[in-house]
Design an enzyme around this catalytic site. Structure first.
Site, short mmCIF file in Angstrom:
data_model
loop_
_atom_site.label_atom_id
_atom_site.label_comp_id
_atom_site.label_asym_id
_atom_site.label_seq_id
_atom_site.Cartn_x
_atom_site.Cartn_y
_atom_site.Cartn_z
N GLU A 96 2.86 3.13 10.12
CA GLU A 96 3.66 1.93 10.39
C GLU A 96 2.93 0.90 11.24
O GLU A 96 3.52 -0.09 11.67
CB GLU A 96 4.97 2.33 11.09
CG GLU A 96 5.77 3.39 10.35
CD GLU A 96 6.14 2.98 8.94
OE1 GLU A 96 6.32 1.77 8.70
OE2 GLU A 96 6.23 3.87 8.06
N HIS B 106 16.44 0.79 3.01
CA HIS B 106 15.83 0.20 4.21
C HIS B 106 16.94 -0.24 5.19
O HIS B 106 17.07 -1.42 5.51
CB HIS B 106 14.97 -1.00 3.80
CG HIS B 106 13.82 -1.28 4.72
ND1 HIS B 106 12.66 -0.56 4.71
CD2 HIS B 106 13.66 -2.22 5.69
CE1 HIS B 106 11.83 -1.04 5.61
NE2 HIS B 106 12.42 -2.04 6.22
N ASN C 16 9.16 3.32 -12.98
CA ASN C 16 9.34 4.34 -14.01
C ASN C 16 10.77 4.87 -14.08
O ASN C 16 11.00 6.09 -14.19
CB ASN C 16 8.36 5.51 -13.78
CG ASN C 16 6.92 5.09 -13.95
OD1 ASN C 16 6.55 4.54 -14.99
ND2 ASN C 16 6.10 5.33 -12.95
#
Length: 250
Positions: free
Chosen positions: A44, A171, A217
Site C-alpha cells: 500500500e 472498497h 473474465n
C-alpha cells in the site's frame, strides 16, 4: 482448475506431528507478524523496510526521517493481527462489526475514518473497475456477508478468494481496504486450522492481476484461488518441515 489435495495432505501431515512448545510457537508467530506487516503495508506504499518494521514492532523504536504515518501503520497492523488471533480463538463469524473493528485498528493514523464506510466516491489507480457510489456501500457490504455465508460448501481457499475479490471491489473504506482485506483473508483461513499467508510485496503485480482477471473474465476467481493456494501450500510445507525437525530432535 485448482485442486486442494496437496493442501489437505500437508495440513493432515502437519497435524500428525507433536505440536511445537509455547516458546517455539511465539518465535514463529513473531517472525510471521513482522513479515506480514512489512509486506502488507509495503503493497500500500509504506516506505519502511523489513528491518525498520521489525524495530518498530519488537522494540518500539522510532525510525529517523520516516513519516509518523508509516510508524502508525506498522503498529496498527500489528494490533489488528493480534486482534484477528483473538477472533480465531473464539471462532467469531465474519460480520460487518468484525470488519469495522479490524479496520479501526489498521487505520490507527486516521481517527476520523476508522471503522466508517466511505462517504465519497473513489477511484483505484490502475484498476479497470470503479467502486460503487458511497450510498451503495452499506447495502453491498450486507450482501457480501450474506453471499459469503452461502459459499460454505466451497473449500475455504475458494470462498475466501471470492470474498477478498468482492471486498476489494466494494472498497468500503476511504483507506486501509487492502490491509483490512488481507487480514480478513487470514482470519478465515486460520479459523479453519490453516496457517496465515503473507502475500509478498514482490508479488504485488501478480496480486493486482488477480483483480483484473476477475473483472475481465466474468468474475472468475481462479487467478486469486491459485495465488492463495500457492502461498498456503508453501506456508504449510514450511511449517511441516519445521515441526518435523523439531520432532526428530525430541
Amino acid at each position: 482448475m485448482v485442486t486442494f489435495n496437496k493442501i489437505e495432505e500437508l495440513l493432515h501431515q502437519l497435524n500428525s506431528y507433536r505440536p511445537l512448545n509455547e516458546g517455539e510457537l511465539l518465535r514463529l508467530r513473531e517472525e510471521f507478524l513482522i513479515n506480514f506487516t512489512y509486506n502488507s503495508n509495503a503493497i500500500e506504499g509504506n516506505s519502511l523496510t523489513l528491518q525498520e518494521t521489525a524495530l518498530i514492532i519488537k522494540e518500539g523504536i522510532t525510525i529517523d526521517k520516516k513519516p509518523l504515518k508509516d510508524h502508525l501503520e506498522a503498529v496498527g497492523h500489528k494490533e489488528a493481527y493480534l486482534y484477528v488471533e483473538e477472533l480465531v480463538q473464539k471462532k467469531v463469524p465474519i460480520s460487518e462489526k468484525v470488519i469495522k473493528e479490524i479496520h479501526s485498528l489498521v487505520l490507527m493514523d486516521r481517527r476520523a475514518d476508522r471503522g466508517i464506510y466511505r462517504r465519497v466516491p473513489v477511484t483505484i489507480m490502475g484498476a479497470i473497475h470503479t467502486p460503487p457510489e458511497p450510498y451503495l456501500v452499506p447495502v453491498q457490504m450486507e450482501q457480501l456477508i450474506m453471499h459469503y455465508e452461502q459459499l460454505s460448501s466451497l473449500h475455504v481457499v475458494e470462498r475466501t478468494a471470492i470474498f477478498h475479490l468482492e471486498f476489494e471491489t466494494i472498497h468500503p473504506f476511504i483507506d486501509g481496504n487492502g490491509r483490512t482485506g488481507r487480514l480478513l483473508l487470514n482470519l478465515e483461513l486460520m479459523k479453519e486450522g490453516y496457517p496465515p499467508i503473507n502475500i509478498k510485496y514482490g508479488d504485488r503485480k501478480r496480486y493486482y492481476n488477480c483483480f483484473t482477471s476477475y473483472h475481465t473474465n466474468g468474475k472468475d476467481p481462479s487467478e486469486m484461488v491459485s495465488l492463495i493456494s500457492q502461498y498456503l501450500e508453501e506456508e504449510l510445507s514450511r511449517y511441516v518441515e519445521i515441526v518435523r525437525i523439531a520432532n526428530e530432535i525430541r
